[in-house]
Design a protein around this motif. Structure first.
Motif, PDB file in Angstrom:
ATOM      1  N   THR A 142      35.183 -24.277  43.586  1.00 31.86           N
ATOM      2  CA  THR A 142      35.899 -23.459  42.665  1.00 31.86           C
ATOM      3  C   THR A 142      35.110 -22.717  41.728  1.00 31.86           C
ATOM      4  OG1 THR A 142      37.979 -24.567  43.161  1.00 31.86           O
ATOM      5  CG2 THR A 142      38.078 -22.867  41.475  1.00 31.86           C
ATOM      6  N   TYR A 143      34.633 -21.533  41.589  1.00 29.78           N
ATOM      7  CA  TYR A 143      33.805 -21.181  40.523  1.00 29.78           C
ATOM      8  C   TYR A 143      34.253 -19.389  40.259  1.00 29.78           C
ATOM      9  CZ  TYR A 143      32.243 -19.345  44.904  1.00 29.78           C
ATOM     10  OH  TYR A 143      31.794 -18.584  46.239  1.00 29.78           O
ATOM     11  N   LEU A 144      33.543 -19.191  39.028  1.00 32.77           N
ATOM     12  CA  LEU A 144      33.640 -17.934  38.481  1.00 32.77           C
ATOM     13  C   LEU A 144      32.662 -17.227  39.090  1.00 32.77           C
ATOM     14  CD1 LEU A 144      34.928 -15.979  36.257  1.00 32.77           C
ATOM     15  CD2 LEU A 144      33.036 -16.674  34.782  1.00 32.77           C
ATOM     16  N   VAL A 145      33.268 -15.994  39.623  1.00 31.19           N
ATOM     17  CA  VAL A 145      32.524 -14.808  40.600  1.00 31.19           C
ATOM     18  C   VAL A 145      31.961 -13.810  39.563  1.00 31.19           C
ATOM     19  CG1 VAL A 145      32.464 -13.298  42.441  1.00 31.19           C
ATOM     20  CG2 VAL A 145      33.770 -15.410  42.589  1.00 31.19           C
ATOM     21  N   ALA A 146      32.885 -13.504  38.763  1.00 27.69           N
ATOM     22  CA  ALA A 146      32.353 -12.286  37.756  1.00 27.69           C
ATOM     23  C   ALA A 146      33.539 -12.293  36.868  1.00 27.69           C
ATOM     24  CB  ALA A 146      32.279 -10.803  38.574  1.00 27.69           C
ATOM     25  N   LYS A 147      33.254 -11.674  35.569  1.00 20.80           N
ATOM     26  CA  LYS A 147      33.923 -11.243  34.470  1.00 20.80           C
ATOM     27  C   LYS A 147      33.422  -9.944  33.753  1.00 20.80           C
ATOM     28  CE  LYS A 147      32.406 -12.617  30.276  1.00 20.80           C
ATOM     29  NZ  LYS A 147      32.882 -11.435  29.507  1.00 20.80           N
ATOM     30  N   GLU A 148      34.521  -9.301  33.338  1.00 23.98           N
ATOM     31  CA  GLU A 148      34.018  -8.060  32.501  1.00 23.98           C
ATOM     32  C   GLU A 148      34.814  -8.141  31.301  1.00 23.98           C
ATOM     33  OE1 GLU A 148      35.135  -4.864  34.924  1.00 23.98           O
ATOM     34  OE2 GLU A 148      33.704  -5.477  36.439  1.00 23.98           O
ATOM     35  N   GLY A 149      34.260  -7.401  30.148  1.00 26.46           N
ATOM     36  CA  GLY A 149      34.997  -7.398  29.081  1.00 26.46           C
ATOM     37  C   GLY A 149      34.466  -8.047  27.929  1.00 26.46           C
ATOM     38  N   GLY A 150      34.751  -7.818  26.661  1.00 26.98           N
ATOM     39  CA  GLY A 150      34.333  -8.575  25.436  1.00 26.98           C
ATOM     40  C   GLY A 150      32.876  -8.392  25.063  1.00 26.98           C
ATOM     41  N   LYS A 151      32.589  -9.134  24.112  1.00 26.88           N
ATOM     42  CA  LYS A 151      31.119  -8.933  23.496  1.00 26.88           C
ATOM     43  C   LYS A 151      30.125  -9.266  24.361  1.00 26.88           C
ATOM     44  CE  LYS A 151      29.170 -11.669  20.127  1.00 26.88           C
ATOM     45  NZ  LYS A 151      29.303 -12.639  18.905  1.00 26.88           N
ATOM     46  N   SER A 152      30.426 -10.166  25.319  1.00 22.28           N
ATOM     47  CA  SER A 152      29.180 -10.557  26.343  1.00 22.28           C
ATOM     48  C   SER A 152      29.071  -9.641  27.391  1.00 22.28           C
ATOM     49  CB  SER A 152      29.449 -12.045  26.830  1.00 22.28           C
ATOM     50  OG  SER A 152      30.530 -12.215  27.251  1.00 22.28           O
ATOM     51  N   GLY A 153      30.145  -8.756  27.660  1.00 21.34           N
ATOM     52  CA  GLY A 153      30.144  -7.746  28.731  1.00 21.34           C
ATOM     53  C   GLY A 153      30.387  -8.383  30.038  1.00 21.34           C
TER      54      GLY A 153
END
Length: 167
Positions: A142-153
């Motif tokens: 189980t793992y993070l594939v992608a994220k968007e938003g915030g200071k880190s982009g």
């Protein structure tokens, strides 16, 4: 990446990170998980032949409910007003059910933990509903594939390339 430990106060004791000054942005996180099972288990799930009921429908609702309860489960998570949670399923036609959980908000902190919780509880629910016929199921990775938003982009994880390469 910051080396500072953000969840400790000046006394080296746990604290919830102060997000008061962070900007409100649209935030999205996508997580993948999987449940590996006997081929006959996957066939019975797809045919709706599991005695506890519609496995995918129940697991989907469980994952959505779990995302909404993340702050109750993970001590340092901020309660978030989720604007969307989606759970999708695919399979390899043999022995693996893939789970994709997407969580969204418009807020001051990310939704990675909500998406991770959704995917994990979805997988656990599949296990629970099928364990009478298949106790050998394997959950993960189980793992993070992608994220968007915030200071880190935007963040896109290369882990899927590594997982496929190890096969």
């Amino acid at each position: 990446m910051s080396e500072e430990l953000t969840h400790f106060n000046e006394q080296n004791r746990a604290r919830m990170v102060d997000i008061t000054e962070k900007q409100v942005t649209h935030r999205t996180a996508v997580v993948h998980s999987r449940v590996i099972m006997k081929p006959e288990t996957l066939t019975r799930i797809k045919e709706g032949q599991i005695s506890k009921g519609d496995v995918l429908a129940v697991a989907q609702v469980a994952g959505i409910m779990a995302a909404k309860k993340t702050a109750d489960l993970i001590p340092m998570c901020h309660p978030l007003p989720l604007t969307g949670v989606d759970i999708q399923f695919t399979d390899n036609g043999v022995d693996t059910l893939q789970i994709e959980a997407t969580a969204k908000t418009k807020g001051m902190t990310g939704v990675e933990m909500e998406a991770l919780t959704a995917a994990s509880v979805t997988a656990l629910t599949v296990y629970d509903m099928c364990k009478a016929m298949d106790k050998e199921m394997i959950i993960g990775p189980t793992y993070l594939v992608a994220k968007e938003g915030g200071k880190s982009g935007t963040f896109v994880n290369d882990i899927e390339v590594l997982i496929e390469a190890k096969k």
